[in-house]
Design a protein around this motif. Sequence first.
Motif, PDB file in Angstrom:
ATOM      1  N   GLU A   1      -7.540  -9.272   0.057  1.00  0.00           N
ATOM      2  CA  GLU A   1      -6.303  -8.522  -0.152  1.00  0.00           C
ATOM      3  C   GLU A   1      -5.873  -7.739   1.078  1.00  0.00           C
ATOM      4  OE1 GLU A   1      -6.390  -6.459  -4.186  1.00  0.00           O
ATOM      5  OE2 GLU A   1      -8.511  -6.901  -3.848  1.00  0.00           O
ATOM      6  N   TYR A   2      -6.793  -7.556   2.029  1.00  0.00           N
ATOM      7  CA  TYR A   2      -6.471  -6.771   3.225  1.00  0.00           C
ATOM      8  C   TYR A   2      -5.474  -7.518   4.090  1.00  0.00           C
ATOM      9  CZ  TYR A   2      -6.995  -4.650   7.822  1.00  0.00           C
ATOM     10  OH  TYR A   2      -6.745  -4.067   9.043  1.00  0.00           O
ATOM     11  N   GLN A   3      -4.434  -6.797   4.575  1.00  0.00           N
ATOM     12  CA  GLN A   3      -3.432  -7.441   5.409  1.00  0.00           C
ATOM     13  C   GLN A   3      -3.239  -6.739   6.748  1.00  0.00           C
ATOM     14  OE1 GLN A   3       0.163  -7.921   3.112  1.00  0.00           O
ATOM     15  NE2 GLN A   3      -0.747  -9.469   1.778  1.00  0.00           N
ATOM     16  N   ARG A   4      -2.885  -5.437   6.714  1.00  0.00           N
ATOM     17  CA  ARG A   4      -2.552  -4.756   7.963  1.00  0.00           C
ATOM     18  C   ARG A   4      -3.161  -3.351   7.980  1.00  0.00           C
ATOM     19  NH1 ARG A   4       1.464  -7.128  10.790  1.00  0.00           N
ATOM     20  NH2 ARG A   4       1.967  -5.164  11.824  1.00  0.00           N
ATOM     21  N   PRO A   5      -3.571  -2.868   9.167  1.00  0.00           N
ATOM     22  CA  PRO A   5      -4.166  -1.526   9.248  1.00  0.00           C
ATOM     23  C   PRO A   5      -3.169  -0.402   9.000  1.00  0.00           C
ATOM     24  CG  PRO A   5      -3.882  -2.464  11.448  1.00  0.00           C
ATOM     25  CD  PRO A   5      -3.569  -3.565  10.469  1.00  0.00           C
ATOM     26  N   GLU A   6      -1.870  -0.685   9.143  1.00  0.00           N
ATOM     27  CA  GLU A   6      -0.877   0.364   8.965  1.00  0.00           C
ATOM     28  C   GLU A   6      -0.891   0.956   7.560  1.00  0.00           C
ATOM     29  OE1 GLU A   6       0.231  -1.973  12.472  1.00  0.00           O
ATOM     30  OE2 GLU A   6      -0.351  -2.511  10.412  1.00  0.00           O
ATOM     31  N   ALA A   7      -1.409   0.208   6.589  1.00  0.00           N
ATOM     32  CA  ALA A   7      -1.462   0.712   5.212  1.00  0.00           C
ATOM     33  C   ALA A   7      -2.521   1.804   5.045  1.00  0.00           C
ATOM     34  CB  ALA A   7      -1.736  -0.432   4.250  1.00  0.00           C
ATOM     35  N   PHE A   8      -3.344   2.039   6.081  1.00  0.00           N
ATOM     36  CA  PHE A   8      -4.455   2.984   5.966  1.00  0.00           C
ATOM     37  C   PHE A   8      -4.383   4.082   7.031  1.00  0.00           C
ATOM     38  CE2 PHE A   8      -5.666  -1.168   4.402  1.00  0.00           C
ATOM     39  CZ  PHE A   8      -6.286  -0.895   3.196  1.00  0.00           C
TER      40      PHE A   8
END
Length: 236
Positions: A38-45
Amino acid sequence: MDSGYGRLMAASGTFRHPFIPDLPGQEQFQGRALHSLEYQRPEAFVGQRVVVVGAANSAVQIAVELSGTARVSLAARTLVKFTPQRPFGRDVHDWITWARVDQLKLGHLSRLPSPRNVLDPGVYRAAFLQGQVDQRPLFERFTRQGVVWPGGQQEAVDAVVFATGYRPNLRFLFGTGALGTRGEPVQRLGVSLTVPGLYYVGLSGQRAVASATLRGAGPDAEVVTQHLARAFSQRG
């Protein structure tokens, strides 16, 4: 399943059924828990405290990528072991293909470096040494707000990313006797040992090191079709 000339080939793949370990307290955790699928982009964290669970390539790659936007720990039961991605100036996959290591039968694995070593192009080990990511033993349990580390220290955590691998996507075979107690297919070289007429292609560890990859699917399928040809010829 083996009525007449009926055969079933299970080729549903290995990497679409994510495995998440069942850890104490997980159901009460109010943060975000997700699988690497489910992980896509670091910007979500951005700005978050994140724990990545795992010790193989996906876990390390995600942890290092996240370290640019979040405070990250990698938690695992084993230490991460690195292998250079480009020994002697060539990618390790080139060497593997040239030496046909990918076609070695599984019985020869004990003579090779661990296939779980993390391939490092030169940035992952450095990120750990520079403190961008710290590695810790796997936490003991979840709390509502975070995790409890070995020794009893509680820490608030925003998200836990499980890079803990996959299991064969064979749920449609439940109840047929084809699967073992852990849901794994009971087979040898792609031929079911418990259900006549059932075959597999694309399983990890089916025949050789490369099984479940593009390099391995063709040779694995050839072994299965040879078995099928013999079975049909014996039936006249």
